[in-house]
Design a protein around this motif. Structure first.
Motif, PDB file in Angstrom:
ATOM      1  N   UNK A 184       0.833  -1.208   0.000  1.00  0.00           N
ATOM      2  CA  UNK A 184       0.000   0.000   0.000  1.00  0.00           C
ATOM      3  C   UNK A 184       0.867   1.257   0.000  1.00  0.00           C
ATOM      4  N   UNK A 185       1.956   1.224   0.759  1.00  0.00           N
ATOM      5  CA  UNK A 185       2.884   2.359   0.752  1.00  0.00           C
ATOM      6  C   UNK A 185       3.506   2.533  -0.631  1.00  0.00           C
ATOM      7  N   UNK A 186       3.872   1.420  -1.247  1.00  0.00           N
ATOM      8  CA  UNK A 186       4.475   1.482  -2.586  1.00  0.00           C
ATOM      9  C   UNK A 186       3.503   2.084  -3.592  1.00  0.00           C
ATOM     10  N   UNK A 187       2.221   1.758  -3.455  1.00  0.00           N
ATOM     11  CA  UNK A 187       1.224   2.316  -4.381  1.00  0.00           C
ATOM     12  C   UNK A 187       1.072   3.814  -4.192  1.00  0.00           C
ATOM     13  N   UNK A 188       1.071   4.264  -2.955  1.00  0.00           N
ATOM     14  CA  UNK A 188       0.976   5.708  -2.701  1.00  0.00           C
ATOM     15  C   UNK A 188       2.155   6.448  -3.325  1.00  0.00           C
ATOM     16  N   UNK A 189       3.349   5.880  -3.201  1.00  0.00           N
ATOM     17  CA  UNK A 189       4.532   6.517  -3.781  1.00  0.00           C
ATOM     18  C   UNK A 189       4.499   6.468  -5.302  1.00  0.00           C
ATOM     19  N   UNK A 190       4.021   5.352  -5.840  1.00  0.00           N
ATOM     20  CA  UNK A 190       3.926   5.240  -7.305  1.00  0.00           C
ATOM     21  C   UNK A 190       2.929   6.245  -7.868  1.00  0.00           C
ATOM     22  N   UNK A 191       1.842   6.481  -7.146  1.00  0.00           N
ATOM     23  CA  UNK A 191       0.844   7.453  -7.595  1.00  0.00           C
ATOM     24  C   UNK A 191       1.429   8.869  -7.637  1.00  0.00           C
ATOM     25  N   UNK A 192       2.407   9.143  -6.757  1.00  0.00           N
ATOM     26  CA  UNK A 192       3.015  10.472  -6.681  1.00  0.00           C
ATOM     27  C   UNK A 192       4.160  10.637  -7.676  1.00  0.00           C
ATOM     28  N   UNK A 193       4.666   9.530  -8.202  1.00  0.00           N
ATOM     29  CA  UNK A 193       5.865   9.566  -9.035  1.00  0.00           C
ATOM     30  C   UNK A 193       5.733  10.466 -10.271  1.00  0.00           C
ATOM     31  N   UNK A 194       4.613  10.439 -11.003  1.00  0.00           N
ATOM     32  CA  UNK A 194       4.515  11.340 -12.170  1.00  0.00           C
ATOM     33  C   UNK A 194       4.654  12.817 -11.792  1.00  0.00           C
ATOM     34  N   UNK A 195       4.056  13.208 -10.663  1.00  0.00           N
ATOM     35  CA  UNK A 195       4.173  14.596 -10.219  1.00  0.00           C
ATOM     36  C   UNK A 195       5.629  14.920  -9.849  1.00  0.00           C
ATOM     37  N   UNK A 196       6.301  13.963  -9.210  1.00  0.00           N
ATOM     38  CA  UNK A 196       7.697  14.127  -8.828  1.00  0.00           C
ATOM     39  C   UNK A 196       8.573  14.300 -10.069  1.00  0.00           C
ATOM     40  N   UNK A 197       8.365  13.452 -11.048  1.00  0.00           N
ATOM     41  CA  UNK A 197       9.172  13.493 -12.272  1.00  0.00           C
ATOM     42  C   UNK A 197       8.904  14.766 -13.070  1.00  0.00           C
ATOM     43  N   UNK A 198       7.657  15.202 -13.102  1.00  0.00           N
ATOM     44  CA  UNK A 198       7.326  16.429 -13.828  1.00  0.00           C
ATOM     45  C   UNK A 198       8.008  17.637 -13.189  1.00  0.00           C
ATOM     46  N   UNK A 199       8.026  17.678 -11.862  1.00  0.00           N
ATOM     47  CA  UNK A 199       8.679  18.791 -11.165  1.00  0.00           C
ATOM     48  C   UNK A 199      10.180  18.807 -11.447  1.00  0.00           C
ATOM     49  N   UNK A 200      10.797  17.630 -11.455  1.00  0.00           N
ATOM     50  CA  UNK A 200      12.235  17.540 -11.694  1.00  0.00           C
ATOM     51  C   UNK A 200      12.602  17.870 -13.135  1.00  0.00           C
ATOM     52  N   UNK A 201      11.670  17.665 -14.055  1.00  0.00           N
ATOM     53  CA  UNK A 201      11.944  17.896 -15.480  1.00  0.00           C
ATOM     54  C   UNK A 201      11.591  19.310 -15.935  1.00  0.00           C
ATOM     55  N   UNK A 202      11.022  20.108 -15.045  1.00  0.00           N
ATOM     56  CA  UNK A 202      10.583  21.456 -15.422  1.00  0.00           C
ATOM     57  C   UNK A 202      11.795  22.332 -15.730  1.00  0.00           C
ATOM     58  N   UNK A 203      11.941  22.727 -16.999  1.00  0.00           N
ATOM     59  CA  UNK A 203      13.077  23.539 -17.427  1.00  0.00           C
ATOM     60  C   UNK A 203      12.758  25.033 -17.474  1.00  0.00           C
ATOM     61  N   UNK A 204      11.714  25.429 -16.774  1.00  0.00           N
ATOM     62  CA  UNK A 204      11.332  26.837 -16.764  1.00  0.00           C
ATOM     63  C   UNK A 204      12.404  27.716 -16.154  1.00  0.00           C
ATOM     64  N   UNK A 205      12.365  28.987 -16.525  1.00  0.00           N
ATOM     65  CA  UNK A 205      13.251  29.982 -15.926  1.00  0.00           C
ATOM     66  C   UNK A 205      12.407  31.126 -15.381  1.00  0.00           C
ATOM     67  N   UNK A 206      12.796  31.749 -14.276  1.00  0.00           N
ATOM     68  CA  UNK A 206      13.915  31.340 -13.437  1.00  0.00           C
ATOM     69  C   UNK A 206      13.816  29.871 -12.996  1.00  0.00           C
ATOM     70  N   UNK A 207      14.914  29.339 -12.521  1.00  0.00           N
ATOM     71  CA  UNK A 207      15.027  27.903 -12.237  1.00  0.00           C
ATOM     72  C   UNK A 207      14.055  27.473 -11.152  1.00  0.00           C
ATOM     73  N   UNK A 208      13.501  26.271 -11.346  1.00  0.00           N
ATOM     74  CA  UNK A 208      12.601  25.648 -10.364  1.00  0.00           C
ATOM     75  C   UNK A 208      13.437  24.806  -9.400  1.00  0.00           C
ATOM     76  N   UNK A 209      13.198  24.958  -8.100  1.00  0.00           N
ATOM     77  CA  UNK A 209      14.025  24.283  -7.096  1.00  0.00           C
ATOM     78  C   UNK A 209      13.976  22.759  -7.207  1.00  0.00           C
ATOM     79  N   UNK A 210      12.818  22.114  -7.473  1.00  0.00           N
ATOM     80  CA  UNK A 210      12.830  20.649  -7.566  1.00  0.00           C
ATOM     81  C   UNK A 210      13.837  20.105  -8.574  1.00  0.00           C
ATOM     82  N   UNK A 211      14.096  20.852  -9.619  1.00  0.00           N
ATOM     83  CA  UNK A 211      15.096  20.412 -10.598  1.00  0.00           C
ATOM     84  C   UNK A 211      16.487  20.364  -9.958  1.00  0.00           C
TER      85      UNK A 211
END
Length: 561
Positions: free
Chosen positions: A343-370
């Motif tokens: 169940x914990x793994x599913x909760x984390x998997x559900x959040x993974x797309x949001x996590x990856x999108x934040x890390x991939x955001x190439x906007x400027x000024x720079x986004x901290x999650x990246x």
């Protein structure tokens, strides 16, 4: 009995207690410094400001699990210690400040730099004392170490009048103090807690700084694995469990992320370990799974029920108590255990797309999650996270955007959140654990309070990387003006510091980054410099008022109220 001076006796006591470093700024090296140099192998770490000495000792105490030692001087040399000693005692860390005080023979007569230092320090320490009889030095030092380390650890202040320094007098030989008195909860309480834990459907263990200082990581992991329960922390408890582990569910209160809050809200049992459940860790006690059985474990009886009454209280050392609890635990249903982990793994998997999108955001000024994602990738394991205090650098508190990958690899500030202590304390962290990489995220506000010690880091060949998240403001304070639709008054910096240039001027690597495509290269350059013993500072120009979703949710709720 043997004849010795006061400072010789202090130096011998520090040596007997296994002290490796003293942080400070001498007014006259005849007070302690010469005796350390001539009679011990203790390293005196010269800082540029007395407050920096406490910042370094704070980190040192956290990572070494032994008292961090500070030396300072009368008057303003004492007043500048107050904030750090307050933070140390709030954070349950043993820091002992030893100061050369105003002469005893002129006490109360308007002596130079006269100050009632004991009255000043008493509210921010566990024990504050002025030595008036040189023969008591061995006793005072023994008591200082025992008090700093036992029960709930904290700060100790010792003032030694300067006119006691020169005379050689007979005093008893030093005996090392009692480091830690360890106690365990009573059998009936352990059995009640074990029974409740075995019956729980959605349990969690919630660790604070007391669990870390106890060295309870192994006991936490063993019990959590056996039960299949989520491991969550306060900021102080971070580093008790690897945050890429299957049971890691992040931090609590202001610092929740979506997977962790989902688990927390539906928990039916909470076992807190070594935390006073202070305001930020609970959002002023508003976030709580009311249906949950509450088991509170703490070494300090006065902490029990301080702000939330437990159903079961366990008083004792975290490691001993958790081992006893694991031994008393009835058989755990293996199928139910595995389903909780899934169940914990599913909760984390559900959040993974949001996590990856934040890390991939190439906007400027720079986004901290990246930036966070890049640091985790490039610095990787064996990296100690030094935490600062501000809206932008609070991103690094938000798991899983940043993950502390190894046990003990985090040094947070306590609930006082004194700005600049983390940035400066990175030096103490590197001295305490020279084999580790050190990364500190700091806002530009906190870094402006810290730049005086970049030269100290360079001088000591401390391979540290500071990442300045620069929004040209005291961003957290300014965000409240945004929410309240108020003008930006007294929160922004019209003249902003050139941090990269300041770093280079102090023999550090200095890099300014405005293009998100250059983040990785900057981090790789910094890491390479660190391996040569050269500190590095990366000034990252970030988007203002782009905060974690839960941070924004909490603050907007306060405005809506």
């Amino acid at each position: 009995m043997s004849k010795k001076t006061v400072w010789r006796a202090v130096a011998e006591a520090l040596k007997a207690e296994g002290v490796g470093h003293v942080f400070g700024l001498p007014g006259n090296p005849k007070h302690l410094v010469y005796d350390l140099d001539e009679h011990t192998d203790i390293d005196f770490v010269l800082v540029r400001d007395e407050k920096s000495a406490v910042s370094c000792a704070y980190s040192y105490a956290r990572l070494r699990r032994q008292p961090g030692i500070v030396f300072s001087n009368p008057g303003p040399g004492i007043t500048t210690l107050v904030t750090g000693m307050l933070e140390a005692t709030s954070g349950s860390l043993p820091v002992i400040a030893i100061v050369n005080g105003v002469v005893e023979s002129h006490d109360g007569m308007g002596a130079f730099q006269e100050l009632d230092a004991v009255s000043l320090m008493r509210p921010v320490t566990k024990w504050a004392v002025r030595v008036t009889d040189a023969k008591k030095i061995p006793w005072v030092m023994e008591r200082a170490f025992a008090i700093a380390m036992n029960g709930r650890p904290g700060g100790v202040f010792i003032e030694i009048p300067s006119d006691l320094a020169d005379a050689e007098i007979d005093m008893p030989d030093y005996r090392a103090g009692f480091r830690r008195h360890l106690a365990r909860p009573d059998k009936a309480s352990i059995e009640a807690a074990a029974k409740a834990l075995a019956a729980a459907k959605r349990p969690l263990i919630w660790c604070g700084s007391g669990a870390v200082f106890s060295g309870a990581a192994g006991a936490v992991q063993a019990l959590a694995d056996k039960v299949g329960m989520a491991v969550m922390t306060t900021p102080g408890g971070r580093g008790i469990y690897p945050e890429d582990g299957p049971l890691a569910m992040g931090q609590t209160g202001l610092y929740f992320s979506q997977p962790g809050k989902s688990w927390f809200d539906e928990a039916d049992l909470v076992l807190s370990v070594g935390t006073r459940l202070e305001a930020f860790s609970t959002n002023s006690w508003q976030f709580w799974p009311e249906q949950a059985t509450f088991i509170q474990l703490d070494i300090d009886p006065e902490t029990i029920g301080m702000n939330k009454r437990p159903d079961i209280a366990l008083i004792g050392d975290a490691t001993l108590a958790l081992n006893d609890l694991a031994a008393a635990l009835p058989a755990v249903d293996a199928e139910a255990r595995d389903e909780r982990i899934n169940a914990m793994a599913r909760l984390k998997a559900d959040y993974q797309p949001k996590l990856e999108a934040a890390a991939a955001d190439d906007g400027t000024p720079i986004r901290v999650p990246k930036v966070l994602d890049a640091v985790n990738r490039i610095f990787g394991k064996d990296t100690i996270l030094m935490k600062e205090n501000g809206g932008a650098d609070l991103w690094c508190y938000y798991w899983p955007h940043y993950k502390v990958l190894d046990v003990d690899d985090c040094v947070p500030m306590a609930e006082q959140t004194a700005m600049s202590m983390g940035a400066i304390g990175a030096i103490g962290a590197k001295i305490a654990r020279p084999e580790k990489k050190i990364v500190c995220f700091a806002g530009d506000g906190a870094m402006q309070m810290s730049v005086v010690e970049l030269a100290t880091a360079a001088e000591r060949r401390c391979g540290i990387t500071w990442i300045v998240l620069n929004n040209q403001a005291f961003g957290w304070v300014q965000y409240n003006q945004v929410l309240g639709q108020k003008p930006f008054v007294a929160t922004g910096f019209e003249v902003n510091s050139d941090f990269a240039a300041i770093a280079r001027a102090q023999a550090c690597v200095g890099i300014k980054v405005e293009d998100p495509a250059k983040i990785d290269a900057a981090l790789e350059e910094a890491l390479a410099a660190n391996t040569r013993g050269v500190p590095a500072l990366i000034d990252v120009q970030i988007a203002p008022h782009l905060y974690h979703e839960h941070f924004e949710r909490v603050h907007r709720a306060k405005i809506d109220h």
